[in-house]
Design an enzyme around this catalytic site. Structure first.
Site, PDB file in Angstrom:
ATOM      1  N   HIS A 172       0.776  -1.288   0.031  1.00 25.10           N
ATOM      2  CA  HIS A 172       0.087  -0.177   0.064  1.00 25.10           C
ATOM      3  C   HIS A 172       0.674   1.251  -0.010  1.00 25.10           C
ATOM      4  O   HIS A 172       0.278   2.325  -0.318  1.00 25.10           O
ATOM      5  CB  HIS A 172      -1.239   0.006   1.253  1.00 25.10           C
ATOM      6  CG  HIS A 172      -0.525   0.428   2.452  1.00 25.10           C
ATOM      7  ND1 HIS A 172       0.165  -0.385   3.399  1.00 25.10           N
ATOM      8  CD2 HIS A 172      -0.310   1.539   3.457  1.00 25.10           C
ATOM      9  CE1 HIS A 172       0.568  -0.246   4.469  1.00 25.10           C
ATOM     10  NE2 HIS A 172       0.069   1.256   4.522  1.00 25.10           N
ATOM     11  N   HIS A 234       7.620  -2.314   2.222  1.00 24.88           N
ATOM     12  CA  HIS A 234       7.526  -0.885   2.094  1.00 24.88           C
ATOM     13  C   HIS A 234       9.040  -0.281   1.901  1.00 24.88           C
ATOM     14  O   HIS A 234       9.090   0.457   0.841  1.00 24.88           O
ATOM     15  CB  HIS A 234       6.934  -0.192   3.356  1.00 24.88           C
ATOM     16  CG  HIS A 234       5.335  -0.911   3.596  1.00 24.88           C
ATOM     17  ND1 HIS A 234       4.562  -1.415   2.562  1.00 24.88           N
ATOM     18  CD2 HIS A 234       4.991  -1.410   4.652  1.00 24.88           C
ATOM     19  CE1 HIS A 234       3.672  -1.963   3.298  1.00 24.88           C
ATOM     20  NE2 HIS A 234       3.584  -1.911   4.728  1.00 24.88           N
TER      21      HIS A 234
END
Ligand code: BG6
Length: 481
Positions: A172, A234
């Protein structure tokens, strides 16, 4: 273009905390294509209306500006449907297929928002039921494995049912507007490219700091740790966006080929370099925002003697012509001094200073959180008269102000991309496996090292060894708070 979006895990945390609010924002902004249906599936029996009421209630926990009015929810709820499914039952997949085929939408997006241990059975059943045709896309949420072998196994079962271009692996962070801007900064502007290399850049820092602890996810986190939870995905994805070569086209695979090359160029860890270049920490009790918070081992569902790391700082290098010798520092942790995520590009100092006083080097700060923006730090003369010293100033760009009405959040962007069939912001299996390949020696070295993570007080910036790691190269972490 009509679409059906199926949310497996339709009553779970991810669905109501992230996906429904994102879908609602897309709906509110008029970005969700017309003719869409959202079908949530889960184990228990409930009607469409009962499900809608369940989601309506969950919106009470959402930030007020993102909460629907009664009238808005009523319109949004028309898109929502619910279906009971036992994910181990082939007949239930047959029923789902019939439901979808009865309308035959142009696109069918199957979002696996379940626990990852269910991915193999769901993918196998979807394949067996024929729910893997060309109009189908499957979206997979992290964690995608806990090491290389388990990631490869997930990719194998996904590949047995779906082609790679049907698989949308979510990270995300790639949906965050600041990350889009990093791409725009580098490949939509010619200004920085000549400077974006070892000759001009001294080092690069990536900080992903959180003030929150592990909350209710103690059992998951205790099996996972910060390296798997934040670095493998990430932080490394951000690093690839910073370090990649300009791709030949804007196509998903052109982009992902370049990101993969960066991952393959990362300096491999050895047991010696893990001891020298990686710091792991675990938070003890401390004070955050004036409130006492417990230590990690006192969190619910965490083992008493847990050796799980809640903090990681490391130094690495990208071994290619552009970056040889430039340190990349990554740092992430829970219960740190604040929620702050940024990338700092530290440029080299002037080669021959002629102004008196300190000549600070320029830096570019790409801010992801709490707000996203860009700061370029320069030295300037204040105009205060003869013999004056230079003073640092910054050019600040606040993207929320610049583009206020058009911005979309991370999940909203990724869901819209999955519906539209844009793979650019999704992770390809080879990238994901390469990232595991790179972190594994760290996991192995830690498993053999009896010393365990270093303690740090909640509300601090992590163990002192993290500052020492970067100070060794004559640098310091940049902290805005
Ligand atoms: C998730 C991690 O992937 O990212 C969480 O599992 C973490 O532990 C979260 O809190 C951070 O995301 P964001 O967008 O809040 O920075």
């Amino acid at each position: 273009m009509s679409f059906d979006l199926v949310l497996f895990g339709g009553t779970g945390d991810l669905t109501w905390r992230k996906l429904m609010p994102a879908l609602f924002q897309a709906f509110r902004h008029g970005k969700l294509p017309e003719g869409g249906r959202i079908l949530s599936v889960a184990r228990d029996e409930r009607s469409d209306d009962a499900y809608r009421a369940f989601i309506r209630e969950r919106f009470e926990d959402v930030d007020e500006s993102k909460r629907p009015s009664g009238e808005e929810f009523a319109r949004f709820a028309e898109l929502l449907h619910y279906r009971r499914m036992d994910l181990s039952q082939p007949a239930d997949y047959g029923g789902l297929k019939q439901w979808l085929d009865a309308r035959g939408a142009d696109t069918q997006v199957l979002f696996l928002a379940t626990s990852p241990h269910l991915f193999p059975v769901i993918c196998a059943q979807l394949g067996a039921a024929g729910l893997n045709g060309p109009r189908v896309r499957v979206v997979l949420e992290k964690p995608l494995g806990h090491d290389l072998a388990s990631a490869q196994e997930i990719n194998r079962v996904v590949a047995a049912a779906f082609a790679e271009e049907q698989a949308y692996r979510i990270d995300h962070y790639l949906g965050k507007p600041a990350v889009q801007n990093l791409s725009a900064l580098r490949f939509g502007n010619a200004l920085f490219e000549p400077l974006w290399r070892r000759e001009s850049i001294a080092n690069i820092q990536i900080t992903l700091a959180e003030g929150i602890g592990v909350g209710t996810r103690g059992d998951f986190y205790d099996r996972t740790g910060a390296l798997r939870d934040m670095v493998q995905n990430h932080a490394l994805q951000l690093l690839t966006m910073i370090a990649m070569e300009p791709p030949p086209t804007g196509d998903a695979d052109a982009l992902r080929d370049e990101k993969l090359k960066v991952l393959k160029s990362l300096k491999p860890f050895t047991p010696e370099s893990v001891a020298r270049d990686v710091v792991r920490g675990q938070y003890k009790a401390g004070i955050i925002d004036g409130k006492a918070v417990p230590g990690y081992r006192d969190e619910a569902k965490v083992q008493l003697e847990s050796r799980c790391e809640t903090f990681v700082a490391l130094r690495t290098e990208v071994q290619n012509w552009r970056w040889a010798g430039v340190p990349f520092y990554l740092r992430t942790g829970k219960r740190l001094a604040g929620r702050e995520a940024h990338i700092v590009v530290n440029f080299r100092g002037v080669p021959h200073p002629i102004f008196p006083g300190a000549n600070r080097a320029n830096k570019l700060v790409i801010k992801l959180q709490p707000e996203d923006g860009l700061e370029l730090h320069l030295m300037a003369a204040k105009g205060s008269g003869p013999g004056e010293l230079l003073a640092p100033v910054s050019l600040d760009l606040d993207f929320d102000k610049a583009f206020s009405s058009e911005r979309v959040g991370g999940y909203e962007r990724l869901l819209l991309d999955a519906i539209a069939g844009r793979l650019n912001l999704f992770v390809r299996s080879d990238e994901q496996e390469q990232a595991w390949r790179w972190v594994e020696p760290v996991l192995d070295a830690w498993a053999k090292d009896p010393s365990g993570p270093r303690p740090y007080a909640a509300g601090s910036w992590g163990p002192a060894a993290s500052s020492a790691l970067i100070a060794r190269d004559g640098c310091a972490w940049v902290e805005e708070q």
